[in-house]
Structures are given as C-alpha cells and as structure tokens.
Design a protein around this motif. Structure first.
Motif, PDB file in Angstrom:
ATOM      1  N   PRO A   1      -9.021  15.738  -5.469  1.00 48.07           N
ATOM      2  CA  PRO A   1      -9.819  15.620  -4.243  1.00 48.07           C
ATOM      3  C   PRO A   1      -9.071  16.025  -2.978  1.00 48.07           C
ATOM      4  N   VAL A   2      -7.757  16.084  -3.041  1.00 50.78           N
ATOM      5  CA  VAL A   2      -6.971  16.473  -1.869  1.00 50.78           C
ATOM      6  C   VAL A   2      -6.911  17.996  -1.716  1.00 50.78           C
ATOM      7  N   LEU A   3      -7.075  18.711  -2.827  1.00 55.27           N
ATOM      8  CA  LEU A   3      -6.966  20.170  -2.817  1.00 55.27           C
ATOM      9  C   LEU A   3      -8.363  20.774  -2.894  1.00 55.27           C
ATOM     10  N   ALA A   4      -8.931  21.061  -1.749  1.00 56.45           N
ATOM     11  CA  ALA A   4     -10.291  21.586  -1.700  1.00 56.45           C
ATOM     12  C   ALA A   4     -10.353  22.976  -2.347  1.00 56.45           C
ATOM     13  N   PRO A   5     -11.286  23.219  -3.264  1.00 54.12           N
ATOM     14  CA  PRO A   5     -11.410  24.556  -3.858  1.00 54.12           C
ATOM     15  C   PRO A   5     -11.655  25.605  -2.774  1.00 54.12           C
ATOM     16  N   ALA A   6     -10.906  26.709  -2.835  1.00 52.61           N
ATOM     17  CA  ALA A   6     -11.021  27.721  -1.782  1.00 52.61           C
ATOM     18  C   ALA A   6     -10.653  29.094  -2.324  1.00 52.61           C
TER      19      ALA A   6
ATOM     20  N   ARG B   1      -0.285  19.539  -8.248  1.00 54.74           N
ATOM     21  CA  ARG B   1       0.751  19.230  -7.264  1.00 54.74           C
ATOM     22  C   ARG B   1       1.663  18.151  -7.818  1.00 54.74           C
ATOM     23  N   THR B   2       2.919  18.522  -8.093  1.00 56.30           N
ATOM     24  CA  THR B   2       3.877  17.581  -8.678  1.00 56.30           C
ATOM     25  C   THR B   2       4.688  16.853  -7.613  1.00 56.30           C
ATOM     26  N   ALA B   3       4.721  17.390  -6.389  1.00 58.65           N
ATOM     27  CA  ALA B   3       5.417  16.791  -5.246  1.00 58.65           C
ATOM     28  C   ALA B   3       4.803  17.431  -4.003  1.00 58.65           C
ATOM     29  N   PRO B   4       5.087  16.894  -2.808  1.00 60.39           N
ATOM     30  CA  PRO B   4       4.443  17.442  -1.613  1.00 60.39           C
ATOM     31  C   PRO B   4       4.568  18.957  -1.452  1.00 60.39           C
ATOM     32  N   THR B   5       5.698  19.524  -1.852  1.00 59.85           N
ATOM     33  CA  THR B   5       5.873  20.977  -1.726  1.00 59.85           C
ATOM     34  C   THR B   5       6.236  21.626  -3.064  1.00 59.85           C
ATOM     35  N   GLU B   6       5.810  21.005  -4.164  1.00 59.36           N
ATOM     36  CA  GLU B   6       6.101  21.548  -5.490  1.00 59.36           C
ATOM     37  C   GLU B   6       4.827  21.572  -6.329  1.00 59.36           C
ATOM     38  N   PHE B   7       4.627  22.677  -7.062  1.00 60.27           N
ATOM     39  CA  PHE B   7       3.411  22.864  -7.840  1.00 60.27           C
ATOM     40  C   PHE B   7       3.733  23.441  -9.207  1.00 60.27           C
ATOM     41  N   ARG B   8       2.936  23.041 -10.192  1.00 60.66           N
ATOM     42  CA  ARG B   8       2.842  23.755 -11.462  1.00 60.66           C
ATOM     43  C   ARG B   8       1.602  24.625 -11.396  1.00 60.66           C
TER      44      ARG B   8
ATOM     45  N   LEU C   1      -2.302  26.384   1.708  1.00 67.39           N
ATOM     46  CA  LEU C   1      -1.678  25.124   2.124  1.00 67.39           C
ATOM     47  C   LEU C   1      -1.556  25.057   3.645  1.00 67.39           C
ATOM     48  N   ARG C   2      -1.223  26.169   4.267  1.00 62.48           N
ATOM     49  CA  ARG C   2      -1.131  26.203   5.732  1.00 62.48           C
ATOM     50  C   ARG C   2      -2.505  26.035   6.365  1.00 62.48           C
ATOM     51  N   HIS C   3      -3.490  26.734   5.832  1.00 62.42           N
ATOM     52  CA  HIS C   3      -4.843  26.708   6.396  1.00 62.42           C
ATOM     53  C   HIS C   3      -5.415  25.293   6.412  1.00 62.42           C
ATOM     54  N   TYR C   4      -5.182  24.539   5.330  1.00 67.71           N
ATOM     55  CA  TYR C   4      -5.747  23.199   5.225  1.00 67.71           C
ATOM     56  C   TYR C   4      -4.796  22.099   5.704  1.00 67.71           C
ATOM     57  N   GLY C   5      -3.671  22.473   6.288  1.00 71.34           N
ATOM     58  CA  GLY C   5      -2.746  21.484   6.821  1.00 71.34           C
ATOM     59  C   GLY C   5      -2.075  20.638   5.757  1.00 71.34           C
ATOM     60  N   LEU C   6      -1.897  21.205   4.562  1.00 74.27           N
ATOM     61  CA  LEU C   6      -1.292  20.459   3.459  1.00 74.27           C
ATOM     62  C   LEU C   6       0.221  20.575   3.434  1.00 74.27           C
ATOM     63  N   VAL C   7       0.777  21.462   4.252  1.00 76.38           N
ATOM     64  CA  VAL C   7       2.217  21.511   4.525  1.00 76.38           C
ATOM     65  C   VAL C   7       2.369  21.694   6.025  1.00 76.38           C
ATOM     66  N   ARG C   8       3.528  21.369   6.545  1.00 77.39           N
ATOM     67  CA  ARG C   8       3.803  21.524   7.973  1.00 77.39           C
ATOM     68  C   ARG C   8       4.752  22.715   8.147  1.00 77.39           C
ATOM     69  N   PRO C   9       4.258  23.853   8.610  1.00 77.57           N
ATOM     70  CA  PRO C   9       5.114  25.043   8.780  1.00 77.57           C
ATOM     71  C   PRO C   9       6.166  24.828   9.860  1.00 77.57           C
ATOM     72  N   PRO C  10       7.323  25.477   9.723  1.00 75.73           N
ATOM     73  CA  PRO C  10       7.698  26.293   8.569  1.00 75.73           C
ATOM     74  C   PRO C  10       8.020  25.407   7.366  1.00 75.73           C
ATOM     75  N   ALA C  11       7.535  25.806   6.209  1.00 73.18           N
ATOM     76  CA  ALA C  11       7.690  24.989   5.014  1.00 73.18           C
ATOM     77  C   ALA C  11       8.116  25.863   3.841  1.00 73.18           C
ATOM     78  N   ASP C  12       8.895  25.278   2.959  1.00 71.68           N
ATOM     79  CA  ASP C  12       9.304  25.945   1.724  1.00 71.68           C
ATOM     80  C   ASP C  12       8.598  25.271   0.557  1.00 71.68           C
ATOM     81  N   VAL C  13       7.943  26.083  -0.262  1.00 71.96           N
ATOM     82  CA  VAL C  13       7.162  25.585  -1.393  1.00 71.96           C
ATOM     83  C   VAL C  13       7.715  26.202  -2.672  1.00 71.96           C
ATOM     84  N   THR C  14       7.775  25.403  -3.732  1.00 67.21           N
ATOM     85  CA  THR C  14       8.250  25.874  -5.027  1.00 67.21           C
ATOM     86  C   THR C  14       7.109  25.839  -6.031  1.00 67.21           C
TER      87      THR C  14
END
Length: 278
Positions: free
Chosen positions: A146-151, A197-204, A231-244
């Motif tokens: 529910p946190v990750l809106a389909p887009a 989403r496995t962590a705030p800035t980590e994904f499988r 992630l930037r568009h929906y404010g799910l990370v705070r730029p500048p951000a590093d995502v893995t």
C-alpha cells in the motif's frame, strides 16, 4: 561481425545481465541488427557507431524480437567496452530516447560505468491495466504494497512499477507470458518493474520482459532508473539519495544496481560493474 559479450551489473565478478555489443564506424541496417540480436539471444544487443577518438556515439538497441528505444544494461556494457579499448572516458550516447551521458573506467581489472538517464516522467497506473495484469501475474490486490502506489515510470523507456508487500510473492513469480506480453504492448511498456522494499533505500526486483521475447531480465538498468524517478516523484526517498537494487537472484544471476537520485527533475544516475563473458 564482431559481437562482444559483456555482463553488466555483475556482483563480485558473477551474475549480471549479458549484452551483446557491436562497435563500428557506422550502424548496420535495421534488418541486420535485428538478425544479429536474435542470433546472439541476449535480452539486448547494442549497436554503436563511433569514429576513432570520438566521444559521441549513435547507439541502437535490439532484443531478439524487436528494437527498443533504450536499454540500461547494454549501455553499461557498451561503455565498459569503449573504456577497455580507449581508456577511462565520458561519452554521449545518442539513442532513440535521447542523449544519455555515460562515464566508464577500468582499474585493476575491475570495470564500472555510470549512465545518466534522460529526463524522467511518472504517472499513475491506469486501474484497467492493473485489473487485467494482476490475474496474469497470479497476484491479488492484497499482494500489493500500500505504500508503493502502482505507477508508470519513464527514464528512457516506460515501465510499470508494482510493489509487493511480501518477498515470497516476488520469489514465487510465475506469469502468463502471452497474456502479459499482449497487455504490455497495448500499453507501450518495456518491462514490469516488480519490487519488494527490503529497507528504506533497498529493493529486490524482478523484471519480466516478454515484449522482447525474454521471460525475465536478471538486471535492468532502464527499469532501475525508472524506479529512482518513481521514488523521487512520490517522495519515498529524500534526494539526493542512493538506492540499491538486487535483481536476478531467482535466476541464479545475482545482480547489483546502484541508483543515485538527485533533486529536482534531473536524470537518474545508474551505476554497475561489468565483466566479459567467454
């Protein structure tokens, strides 16, 4: 025709997504590029026209079934091939999606490259698309995070970003190839960016690619850039951000993709290591 075979987004010298790379001073004709890509059989083969000593290249990407406007892992592979031949450098790749800035270096036998995507775009996914797609994936609405809106997200190619609340749902993916392919063609999608989403800035991630005649990509740079834009568009990370992003695990080809998300509407930076095959 000399086809170099390079695996991009490899992790510790293994895994990654193999790409074909053909470098010359001019591009072959489209029929030849399509034939060669089908013979190579990788999810994409990049064809590059670049003059000796130049840093600007015309680049086209072909899957076994069709041309695609932009391919991230083949861009990384191509940049590494050029750096191995010419030394560390920055290049401008003129693709059908627009100009992509690429930097590559080879040090101590280790090769890495970074691409900066074209300006991204993000828009909500149509409800009709989700209603048709979920049964083809074997998913239900309850499987969605529910946190990750389909887009729909674009950073050189359009991808559907779809998050699942459970890693096991992602791991057990089995989908209707023909049905998903037809639906993706109808909506102009290149891959599905299915993530947990496995962590705030980590994904499988897993990336079905039936429109290219490929069941799944083990590493997808264009989709990684699209995820960064999302992630930037929906404010799910705070730029500048590093995502893995970790991808390809279920295929036995673990891949590591590093994504740098700048502020504003600038292109997304995607970095990966690469190694030669054969």
């Amino acid at each position: 025709m000399d086809v170099q075979r390079i695996s991009a987004f490899s992790h510790d010298g293994t895994g990654g997504n193999p790409a074909g790379v053909v470098i010359g001073e001019s591009l072959p004709d489209p029929a030849t590029m399509q034939r060669v890509a089908a013979e190579v059989g990788y999810s994409e083969t990049a064809f590059v026209a670049i003059a000796p000593g130049a840093t600007v290249a015309e680049v086209r990407y072909y899957s076994p079934d069709a041309e695609v406007d932009f391919c991230g892992h083949a861009t990384i592979a191509t940049a590494v091939a050029l750096a191995e031949a010419r030394g560390p450098a920055s290049f401008e790749f003129r693709t059908k999606a627009g100009s992509v800035h690429v930097e590559a270096a080879v040090e101590g036998g280790s090769a890495t490259a970074t691409l900066t995507s074209v300006t991204p775009k993000v828009t909500p996914a149509p409800v009709s698309l989700l209603d048709a797609l979920l049964p083809l994936l074997g998913w239900s609405p309850e499987d969605l995070d529910p946190v990750l809106a389909p887009a729909l997200s674009y950073a050189g190619a359009w991808h559907l970003v779809l998050g699942t609340v459970s890693l096991s749902t992602l791991e057990s993916l089995a989908y209707d190839f023909a049905g998903v392919r037809s639906l993706m063609l109808e909506h102009g999608l290149t891959t599905l960016q299915l993530v947990h989403r496995t962590a705030p800035t980590e994904f499988r991630s897993r990336n079905p690619f039936p429109v290219g005649g490929v069941v799944e990509d083990p590493a997808t740079g264009a989709a990684a850039a699209a995820l960064g834009a999302y992630l930037r568009h929906y404010g799910l990370v705070r730029p500048p951000a590093d995502v893995t992003i970790v991808q390809g695990v279920e295929m036995g080809a673990p891949s590591l993709i590093r994504v740098a998300v700048p502020a504003g509407d600038a292109g997304i930076r995607v970095t990966g290591a690469a190694h030669r095959l054969g």
